[in-house]
Design an enzyme around this catalytic site. Sequence first.
Site, PDB file in Angstrom:
ATOM      1  CE  LYS A  52      -3.636  -2.658   2.206  1.00  0.00           C
ATOM      2  NZ  LYS A  52      -4.431  -3.024   3.393  1.00  0.00           N
ATOM      3  CD  GLN A  96      -3.139  -4.702   6.466  1.00  0.00           C
ATOM      4  OE1 GLN A  96      -3.369  -3.656   5.890  1.00  0.00           O
ATOM      5  NE2 GLN A  96      -3.425  -5.873   5.937  1.00  0.00           N
ATOM      6  CG  ASP A 119      -9.439  -0.862   4.917  1.00  0.00           C
ATOM      7  OD1 ASP A 119      -9.093  -1.236   3.789  1.00  0.00           O
ATOM      8  OD2 ASP A 119      -8.772  -1.044   5.949  1.00  0.00           O
TER       9      ASP A 119
END
Length: 296
Positions: A52, A96, A119
């Site tokens: 990312k 994460q 997300d």
Amino acid sequence: MKLIEGKKIAEEILSEMTGEVNKIRSSGERVPHLAAILVGNDGASETYVNGKVKACERVGFHSTLIRLPETLSEKELLEEVGKLNRDERIDGFIVQLPLPGHISQQNIIEAISPLKDVDGFHPANLGRMVLDMPTYLPATPYGILQLLERYEIETNGRHCVVVGRSHIVGSPISILMARNAYPGNCTVTLAHSKTENLREITSAADILIVALGKANFITSDMVKEGAVVIDVGITRLPSALSKNGYKLFGDVKFDEVAPKCSYITPVPGGVGPMTIVSLMKNTLKSYFSGISKNRA
Ligand code: GUN
């Protein structure tokens, strides 16, 4: 059989985005900024987060990686999330997953401002998705939609079978494939570990989306001739033949299933690269005006 080349499409989209970011920079404005929190030292999570950060560098976004120790308390992590929520220089951020067992993932996800939840995991954003309201779509399902669109795959009226009901992939993609949109308008069956007669059900799919995390689970007898097969699974298995000691496998037994398909995604290089692209797209959306003005 046509291969759905996620890696190639991801490259194309990232190049398009680089152009947009260059325009922003040359106009003297600040560039989009994505932050990521990584708790602990899980190898797979490190790999994903590094991917990312690299994608941010590639398109010219500013990125911040916040590494925190495994021993961090939930309260301390909530404080970090609060700081990012308040930081006006940050357009979006992710925490994460998975998190260490002593931290409630749900509490952390709910603490992220829905306006910065690139997300798309916050209950408010998933609710907005269900109601067809502007939102950040979860990255992997969003990536699948973009692949279907780029390959102009017909979805209207088709029977889509999704195998796996995770909150991150199976459940949201089943909702997205049924909505009144393109890609969408499918009749959707959501199958999972308790489904009976799975082979009968998958064999009836015009579009089969598999997100189970079980290497080589789908065999050719489970797939209809001419089906579109989207393989979300990615499992590392030890391999003496590869340099790094492991090989990646999808949920679909590619060699025997591919000849039956009209389209199929490979693993690696199929859905995976599109997940990062989706995260970048959500960050750009947040930068421009967030979910309050844009439609998903
Ligand atoms: N862990 C595995 N996939 C994801 C993802 O898409 N986002 C986050 N935050 N964690 C993950």
